[in-house]
Design a protein around this motif. Structure first.
Motif, short mmCIF file in Angstrom:
data_model
loop_
_atom_site.label_atom_id
_atom_site.label_comp_id
_atom_site.label_asym_id
_atom_site.label_seq_id
_atom_site.Cartn_x
_atom_site.Cartn_y
_atom_site.Cartn_z
N VAL A 62 -15.20 13.45 10.61
CA VAL A 62 -16.61 13.60 10.24
C VAL A 62 -17.20 12.19 10.17
N VAL A 63 -18.37 12.02 10.77
CA VAL A 63 -19.04 10.73 10.77
C VAL A 63 -20.41 10.90 10.13
N GLY A 64 -20.74 9.99 9.22
CA GLY A 64 -22.04 10.03 8.58
C GLY A 64 -22.30 8.75 7.81
N PHE A 65 -23.45 8.67 7.18
CA PHE A 65 -23.83 7.50 6.40
C PHE A 65 -23.85 7.88 4.93
N ASN A 66 -23.05 7.20 4.13
CA ASN A 66 -22.91 7.45 2.70
C ASN A 66 -22.39 8.85 2.40
N VAL A 67 -21.58 9.35 3.31
CA VAL A 67 -21.02 10.69 3.19
C VAL A 67 -20.08 10.80 2.00
N LEU A 68 -19.23 9.81 1.81
CA LEU A 68 -18.21 9.89 0.77
C LEU A 68 -18.82 9.90 -0.64
N ALA A 69 -19.76 9.05 -0.89
CA ALA A 69 -20.32 8.93 -2.25
C ALA A 69 -21.51 9.85 -2.50
N PHE A 70 -22.16 10.33 -1.43
CA PHE A 70 -23.36 11.14 -1.65
C PHE A 70 -23.23 12.55 -1.07
N ASP A 71 -23.15 12.69 0.23
CA ASP A 71 -23.19 14.02 0.86
C ASP A 71 -22.06 14.93 0.36
N TYR A 72 -20.84 14.42 0.34
CA TYR A 72 -19.73 15.24 -0.16
C TYR A 72 -19.92 15.56 -1.64
N GLU A 73 -20.47 14.64 -2.39
CA GLU A 73 -20.70 14.88 -3.81
C GLU A 73 -21.73 16.00 -4.01
N VAL A 74 -22.77 16.04 -3.20
CA VAL A 74 -23.73 17.15 -3.24
C VAL A 74 -23.00 18.46 -2.96
N LEU A 75 -22.13 18.46 -1.94
CA LEU A 75 -21.41 19.69 -1.57
C LEU A 75 -20.40 20.13 -2.61
N ARG A 76 -19.91 19.23 -3.42
CA ARG A 76 -18.92 19.58 -4.44
C ARG A 76 -19.48 20.56 -5.48
N ALA A 77 -20.78 20.69 -5.55
CA ALA A 77 -21.39 21.68 -6.44
C ALA A 77 -21.14 23.10 -5.93
N TYR A 78 -20.74 23.22 -4.68
CA TYR A 78 -20.57 24.54 -4.05
C TYR A 78 -19.12 24.91 -3.76
N THR A 79 -18.18 24.02 -4.08
CA THR A 79 -16.78 24.28 -3.77
C THR A 79 -15.87 23.63 -4.81
N ASP A 80 -14.69 24.21 -4.95
CA ASP A 80 -13.66 23.60 -5.82
C ASP A 80 -12.87 22.54 -5.06
N ASP A 81 -12.99 22.53 -3.73
CA ASP A 81 -12.30 21.54 -2.91
C ASP A 81 -12.97 20.18 -3.10
N PRO A 82 -12.21 19.16 -3.46
CA PRO A 82 -12.82 17.83 -3.63
C PRO A 82 -13.25 17.17 -2.32
N LEU A 83 -12.89 17.79 -1.18
CA LEU A 83 -13.28 17.33 0.16
C LEU A 83 -12.70 15.97 0.52
N LEU A 84 -11.75 15.51 -0.25
CA LEU A 84 -11.16 14.18 -0.02
C LEU A 84 -10.18 14.15 1.14
N ASP A 85 -9.72 15.32 1.59
CA ASP A 85 -8.75 15.36 2.68
C ASP A 85 -9.41 15.45 4.06
N ILE A 86 -10.73 15.46 4.10
CA ILE A 86 -11.44 15.49 5.38
C ILE A 86 -11.43 14.09 5.99
N PRO A 87 -10.89 13.93 7.19
CA PRO A 87 -10.94 12.61 7.83
C PRO A 87 -12.41 12.20 8.04
N THR A 88 -12.79 11.09 7.46
CA THR A 88 -14.21 10.72 7.44
C THR A 88 -14.39 9.25 7.78
N ALA A 89 -15.37 8.99 8.64
CA ALA A 89 -15.82 7.63 8.92
C ALA A 89 -17.21 7.51 8.30
#
Length: 93
Positions: A62-89
């Protein structure tokens, strides 16, 4: 290989949720992805957040800008998965 480019926009501002420490309260308004495997854009609204998360989890990268600190954090409100295992640039890093 499936590279997914990803960005999202939120329903609320930091001011509306009490500051930057409340990212999970911002709410998903819309998200857009582009998949290199399907060569297609996909649009997701809040009601489709499970499909968005599934697409991100299935990506090789997955490629994005500020995905780790922002986008994934927004999505964490909708899932129990911390999303940390997604390969991300994250282009911010």
């Amino acid at each position: 290989m499936n590279i997914v480019f990803f960005d999202l926009e939120t329903q609320r501002s930091f001011e509306q949720v009490g500051g930057r420490h409340n990212i999970r309260k911002l709410g998903l308004s819309v998200a857009v992805t582009y998949s290199t495997a399907s060569q297609a854009f996909h649009r997701y609204i809040e009601a489709e957040v499970d499909a968005l998360i599934a697409e991100l989890q299935a990506a090789d990268l997955v490629v994005g800008f500020n995905v780790l600190a922002f986008d994934y954090e927004v999505l964490r409100a909708y899932t129990d998965d911390p999303l940390l295992d997604i390969p991300t640039a994250d282009m911010l890093d």
